[in-house]
Design a protein around this motif. Structure first.
Motif, PDB file in Angstrom:
ATOM      1  N   THR A 641      40.826  -9.286  24.734  1.00  0.00           N
ATOM      2  CA  THR A 641      39.656 -10.178  24.782  1.00  0.00           C
ATOM      3  C   THR A 641      38.400  -9.444  24.365  1.00  0.00           C
ATOM      4  N   THR A 642      38.279  -8.189  24.780  1.00  0.00           N
ATOM      5  CA  THR A 642      37.054  -7.430  24.498  1.00  0.00           C
ATOM      6  C   THR A 642      36.981  -6.962  23.054  1.00  0.00           C
ATOM      7  N   TYR A 643      38.084  -6.438  22.529  1.00  0.00           N
ATOM      8  CA  TYR A 643      38.036  -5.784  21.222  1.00  0.00           C
ATOM      9  C   TYR A 643      38.740  -6.571  20.120  1.00  0.00           C
ATOM     10  N   LEU A 644      39.928  -7.084  20.383  1.00  0.00           N
ATOM     11  CA  LEU A 644      40.681  -7.756  19.325  1.00  0.00           C
ATOM     12  C   LEU A 644      40.189  -9.175  19.096  1.00  0.00           C
ATOM     13  N   LYS A 645      39.756  -9.855  20.179  1.00  0.00           N
ATOM     14  CA  LYS A 645      39.210 -11.208  20.023  1.00  0.00           C
ATOM     15  C   LYS A 645      37.692 -11.205  19.939  1.00  0.00           C
ATOM     16  N   ALA A 646      37.121 -10.004  20.043  1.00  0.00           N
ATOM     17  CA  ALA A 646      35.695  -9.779  19.764  1.00  0.00           C
ATOM     18  C   ALA A 646      34.772 -10.683  20.550  1.00  0.00           C
ATOM     19  N   ALA A 647      34.904 -10.661  21.877  1.00  0.00           N
ATOM     20  CA  ALA A 647      33.908 -11.348  22.696  1.00  0.00           C
ATOM     21  C   ALA A 647      32.546 -10.719  22.433  1.00  0.00           C
ATOM     22  N   PRO A 648      31.476 -11.532  22.320  1.00  0.00           N
ATOM     23  CA  PRO A 648      30.171 -10.973  21.932  1.00  0.00           C
ATOM     24  C   PRO A 648      29.631  -9.943  22.914  1.00  0.00           C
ATOM     25  N   THR A 649      29.929 -10.103  24.195  1.00  0.00           N
ATOM     26  CA  THR A 649      29.490  -9.144  25.209  1.00  0.00           C
ATOM     27  C   THR A 649      30.598  -8.988  26.239  1.00  0.00           C
ATOM     28  N   GLN A 650      30.475  -7.968  27.057  1.00  0.00           N
ATOM     29  CA  GLN A 650      31.467  -7.788  28.112  1.00  0.00           C
ATOM     30  C   GLN A 650      31.346  -8.878  29.167  1.00  0.00           C
ATOM     31  N   GLU A 651      30.137  -9.350  29.398  1.00  0.00           N
ATOM     32  CA  GLU A 651      29.970 -10.457  30.331  1.00  0.00           C
ATOM     33  C   GLU A 651      30.708 -11.696  29.828  1.00  0.00           C
ATOM     34  N   ALA A 652      30.624 -11.926  28.509  1.00  0.00           N
ATOM     35  CA  ALA A 652      31.316 -13.070  27.926  1.00  0.00           C
ATOM     36  C   ALA A 652      32.833 -12.897  28.036  1.00  0.00           C
ATOM     37  N   ALA A 653      33.303 -11.670  27.858  1.00  0.00           N
ATOM     38  CA  ALA A 653      34.730 -11.409  27.990  1.00  0.00           C
ATOM     39  C   ALA A 653      35.210 -11.683  29.406  1.00  0.00           C
ATOM     40  N   ALA A 654      34.422 -11.242  30.386  1.00  0.00           N
ATOM     41  CA  ALA A 654      34.792 -11.496  31.778  1.00  0.00           C
ATOM     42  C   ALA A 654      34.835 -12.993  32.062  1.00  0.00           C
ATOM     43  N   GLU A 655      33.871 -13.735  31.485  1.00  0.00           N
ATOM     44  CA  GLU A 655      33.841 -15.186  31.701  1.00  0.00           C
ATOM     45  C   GLU A 655      35.068 -15.851  31.067  1.00  0.00           C
ATOM     46  N   ARG A 656      35.444 -15.412  29.848  1.00  0.00           N
ATOM     47  CA  ARG A 656      36.632 -15.978  29.201  1.00  0.00           C
ATOM     48  C   ARG A 656      37.881 -15.753  30.049  1.00  0.00           C
ATOM     49  N   LEU A 657      37.949 -14.603  30.682  1.00  0.00           N
ATOM     50  CA  LEU A 657      39.118 -14.263  31.482  1.00  0.00           C
ATOM     51  C   LEU A 657      39.081 -14.866  32.868  1.00  0.00           C
ATOM     52  N   GLY A 658      37.923 -15.441  33.239  1.00  0.00           N
ATOM     53  CA  GLY A 658      37.797 -16.030  34.565  1.00  0.00           C
ATOM     54  C   GLY A 658      37.794 -14.996  35.662  1.00  0.00           C
ATOM     55  N   LEU A 659      37.194 -13.825  35.385  1.00  0.00           N
ATOM     56  CA  LEU A 659      37.199 -12.726  36.351  1.00  0.00           C
ATOM     57  C   LEU A 659      35.781 -12.349  36.746  1.00  0.00           C
ATOM     58  N   PRO A 660      35.609 -11.900  38.006  1.00  0.00           N
ATOM     59  CA  PRO A 660      34.319 -11.281  38.349  1.00  0.00           C
ATOM     60  C   PRO A 660      34.077 -10.079  37.429  1.00  0.00           C
ATOM     61  N   PHE A 661      32.816  -9.818  37.113  1.00  0.00           N
ATOM     62  CA  PHE A 661      32.525  -8.766  36.144  1.00  0.00           C
ATOM     63  C   PHE A 661      33.044  -7.407  36.628  1.00  0.00           C
ATOM     64  N   SER A 662      32.936  -7.121  37.918  1.00  0.00           N
ATOM     65  CA  SER A 662      33.404  -5.824  38.428  1.00  0.00           C
ATOM     66  C   SER A 662      34.919  -5.689  38.271  1.00  0.00           C
ATOM     67  N   THR A 663      35.654  -6.791  38.498  1.00  0.00           N
ATOM     68  CA  THR A 663      37.111  -6.747  38.328  1.00  0.00           C
ATOM     69  C   THR A 663      37.470  -6.549  36.857  1.00  0.00           C
ATOM     70  N   TYR A 664      36.768  -7.289  35.997  1.00  0.00           N
ATOM     71  CA  TYR A 664      36.988  -7.136  34.550  1.00  0.00           C
ATOM     72  C   TYR A 664      36.746  -5.698  34.112  1.00  0.00           C
ATOM     73  N   ARG A 665      35.650  -5.107  34.576  1.00  0.00           N
ATOM     74  CA  ARG A 665      35.319  -3.735  34.171  1.00  0.00           C
ATOM     75  C   ARG A 665      36.400  -2.765  34.647  1.00  0.00           C
ATOM     76  N   ARG A 666      36.935  -2.999  35.833  1.00  0.00           N
ATOM     77  CA  ARG A 666      37.993  -2.129  36.332  1.00  0.00           C
ATOM     78  C   ARG A 666      39.244  -2.242  35.462  1.00  0.00           C
ATOM     79  N   HIS A 667      39.597  -3.464  35.094  1.00  0.00           N
ATOM     80  CA  HIS A 667      40.761  -3.660  34.223  1.00  0.00           C
ATOM     81  C   HIS A 667      40.534  -3.014  32.855  1.00  0.00           C
ATOM     82  N   LEU A 668      39.327  -3.174  32.301  1.00  0.00           N
ATOM     83  CA  LEU A 668      39.052  -2.644  30.966  1.00  0.00           C
ATOM     84  C   LEU A 668      39.071  -1.116  30.977  1.00  0.00           C
TER      85      LEU A 668
END
Length: 692
Positions: A641-668
């Motif tokens: 979601t972050t790199y291959l699908k090129a979400a414009p920002t990390q916040e946008a990537a977290a929103e696409r994944l339906g995750l809290p930003f802190s959880t998304y950052r941990r996964h990334l």
């Protein structure tokens, strides 16, 4: 020379080397700090870099400093030590026994299989106050670099080319006129070995032709010109021939020279031994890698007919040695012969002379049978293991085991079955297919036999190039070269296409039947040695290697798990782990902007070049590999979601994944670290990345 004043040739050598040594100030500072026992200093240093980069020279400097500080110095060279725990322990025993000893290990890449044992068992036995420096071409296993136990006592030092300033100081120390510096520095790029060769040529030119120094160099292959000019003033034609033999043979002994040069062999061997570019092992002499290849290249360019004549004489000698060698010497004798075919791309891609020290070959003893069956069942299934049990009961002497040089554990096995009747046809589908092929084409005659390379099993590198696979091939070829009344030889491999091109190139042609054992289909390859006997077969393969006109065919990229092999040597970049991790992060970020040109050192790394698909493809394979891991699907989604699908920002990537930003950052963060770990492992072991 008089030694009345206490002087000696050894003293002159040390003084000359001291004057010529330049640079490496950071490395020397770390060593001095360890030697002094400064707070925070690491007592274990790991030095790594490519051949010719100056590792051995730096170790000599360390030895000089340690002796100057009154410390006992223990030196171990991987070229001469047996690559087993017992052999290494015997060579380095004084480092454990002598308080304050300094252990210096050179050319560790030749016993790299001992690495885990070195960290886990040997180095921890060193007494407090000891200092150890390990030097080799390969970086250390990341497991030890990241081990918290080693964090404060291990320092890894990748060695690079000399800086322009240090390279200029090097040329001045060798007496090269200032007017030649710019050309030589541009020419060598600061590589210490190339600088040394270029400096010797420049000084010799200046002495022969006094005048302003221009640093002019010939315009054809640089090193191929530098080396013969460096050694050009040879005492005689016989000395030149001896040097060319030494460059072309894998290892040169006095016996080899005697066979090719008759009565002057002792004199010529002694002369070779004294040359500054020569190295020695327990088996004989060999030149430094760069010198070896450039001497051969120069002979091939300068005297093609002489090169062919040398090849054929040396080849005949090594073939006769192999035929006469005792059974215990089959592998080294075969390896030396096959080394002469290394210019054939197929041979170079599937045989690795450098890694064979990671394992050692032994006959299968009764106590080894259970482990052999375990390995075969792990790799090929219970049906194949049951077939192996049948053959162990009848031909256990046909089986070989391959033990890790690090642990002594059996890690691979193989069998070379010798069959004179229809035995096994009702118990082994592979043997049944071999007998059927022989009967349908050219049946055995009285006194003849067929042979079958069976159970080539190394679960860690299953039927892919690796140390045990190389030794298995050497043993098969050695048995073929030595056999009497051999009618057919067969090789069986998993039916995935990986070996088709290689074996067909060497006239091991696939049969019409693909036998099935359990859940697996196999491909059977055959050669009738009566139709094309060993001597003319070797002559034909020699012609291919000498012609230089036949290029290796590409590997079948369409087969799952295979990738094309590079057909030409590539100079690879050597990165430290922090540099590698940073390059991975940069490469992942660059995926968001594929149209934007990027210069990433991973493009020239082993993991990318060996896979042949480009950096983006290698990254995609590593990202997909996350799906095979527990919890990897979360990391995979975060990365894609972050790199291959090129979400414009990390916040946008977290929103696409339906995750809290802190959880998304941990996964990334976890995903990036795992991708880097995966790529680093393949960077070190050279194994191709496969798609899930």
């Amino acid at each position: 020379m008089s030694t009345a004043d206490g002087g000696s040739l050894a003293g002159q050598l040390i003084a000359a080397r001291d004057r010529a040594f330049v640079g490496r100030s950071a490395e020397q500072a770390l060593f001095r700090s360890a030697l002094a026992g400064d707070p925070g200093a690491a007592p274990v240093l790991y030095l790594h870099g490519p051949g010719g980069i100056g590792k051995s020279a730096l170790l000599r400097r360390f030895a000089q400093e340690a002796r100057g500080a009154g410390r006992p110095v223990v030196e171990v060279d991987g070229r001469t030590v047996s690559p087993t725990p017992e052999g290494f322990t015997a060579a380095a025993a004084e480092a454990v026994a002598e308080p304050g000893a300094v252990l210096l290990v050179d050319t560790f890449e030749l016993c790299q299989g001992l690495e885990g044992w070195l960290w886990e068992q040997f180095l921890p036995r060193l007494p407090l106050g000891a200092v150890a420096v390990v030097s080799g071409r390969q970086a250390p296993d990341p497991a030890w670099v990241s081990d918290p136990g080693w964090a404060d006592i291990l320092w890894v030092m990748p060695l690079r080319n000399l800086t322009p300033e240090d390279a200029q100081a090097f040329l001045r120390s060798r007496g090269v006129a200032e007017g030649a510096h710019h050309t030589l520095l541009s020419f060598t790029g600061g590589n210490p070995l190339a600088l040394a060769l270029a400096a010797a040529v420049a000084v010799r030119d200046c002495r022969r032709t006094p005048g302003p120094a221009s640093g002019r160099l010939p315009n054809h292959d640089v090193i191929a010109t530098l080396v013969p000019r460096l050694v050009g003033d040879l005492p005689s034609v016989e000395h030149r021939t001896a040097l060319e033999i030494c460059a072309y043979a894998y290892v040169t002994s006095e016996a080899l020279l005697r066979a090719l040069l008759d009565d002057r062999a002792p004199e010529l061997f002694a002369w070779l031994r004294a040359q500054p570019y020569m190295e020695s092992t327990a088996s004989g002499l060999f030149p430094h890698d760069v010198v070896r290849e450039t001497l051969v290249a120069d002979l091939r360019w300068r005297d093609p007919d002489g090169f062919v004549a040398l090849h054929k004489r040396l080849h005949q000698y090594l073939f006769e040695q192999l035929r006469a060698a005792p059974a215990t010497q089959i592998l080294p004798a075969t390896g030396a012969l096959l080394h002469m075919h290394r210019t054939d791309g197929r041979m170079a891609h599937f045989h690795d002379w450098r890694s064979t020290g990671h394992v050692y070959d032994q006959p299968c003893a009764a106590a080894d049978e259970a482990r052999v069956l375990e390995l075969i069942e792990e790799a090929e299934g219970p049906e194949s293991a049951g077939t192996a049990r049948y053959w162990l009961d009848r031909q256990r002497s046909a089986f070989r085991v391959y033990r890790s040089a690090q642990t002594g554990e059996i890690v691979a096995c193989s069998a070379w079955l010798r069959l004179t009747g229809l035995e096994g046809a009702d118990a082994d589908p592979v043997v049944a297919a071999a007998w059927a092929h022989a009967r349908a084409n050219e049946p055995l005659r009285a006194g003849e036999h067929l042979a079958l390379a069976r159970f080539t099993v190394d679960p860690a590198h299953y039927q892919r190039p690796g140390p045990a696979t190389t030794l298995t091939q050497w043993r098969a070829m050695g048995e073929i070269f030595r056999a009497d009344r051999l009618a057919w030889s067969f090789v069986v491999m998993r039916n995935d296409g990986f070996w088709d091109g290689h074996l067909s190139h060497f006239d091991m042609l696939p049969t019409d039947t693909d036998p099935v054992v359990g859940d697996h289909s196999y491909r059977l390859f055959a050669h009738d040695w009566r139709a094309q006997p060993v001597v003319p077969w070797l002559a034909a393969k020699t012609d291919v290697a000498l012609s230089g006109t036949v290029r290796p065919e590409p590997e079948p990229a369409a087969v799952a798990g295979t990738v094309p092999q590079p057909t030409e040597p590539t100079e690879l970049v050597v990165l430290s782990r922090p540099e590698f991790d940073a390059a991975v992060r940069d490469a992942l970020r660059a995926l968001r902007h594929p149209a934007r040109p990027a210069d990433n050192p991973l493009d020239r790394s082993r993991v990318v070049v060996a896979n042949g698909g480009g950096l983006a493809d290698v990254l995609a394979r590593a990202v997909d590999a996350l799906l095979l891991e527990r919890g990897g699907d979360k990391r995979h989604r975060a990365l894609t979601t972050t790199y291959l699908k090129a979400a414009p920002t990390q916040e946008a990537a977290a929103e696409r994944l339906g995750l809290p930003f802190s959880t998304y950052r941990r996964h990334l963060t976890s995903a990036v670290e795992r991708v880097s770990d995966i790529l680093w492992r393949h960077e070190l072991d050279g194994e191709p990345l496969t798609r899930p």
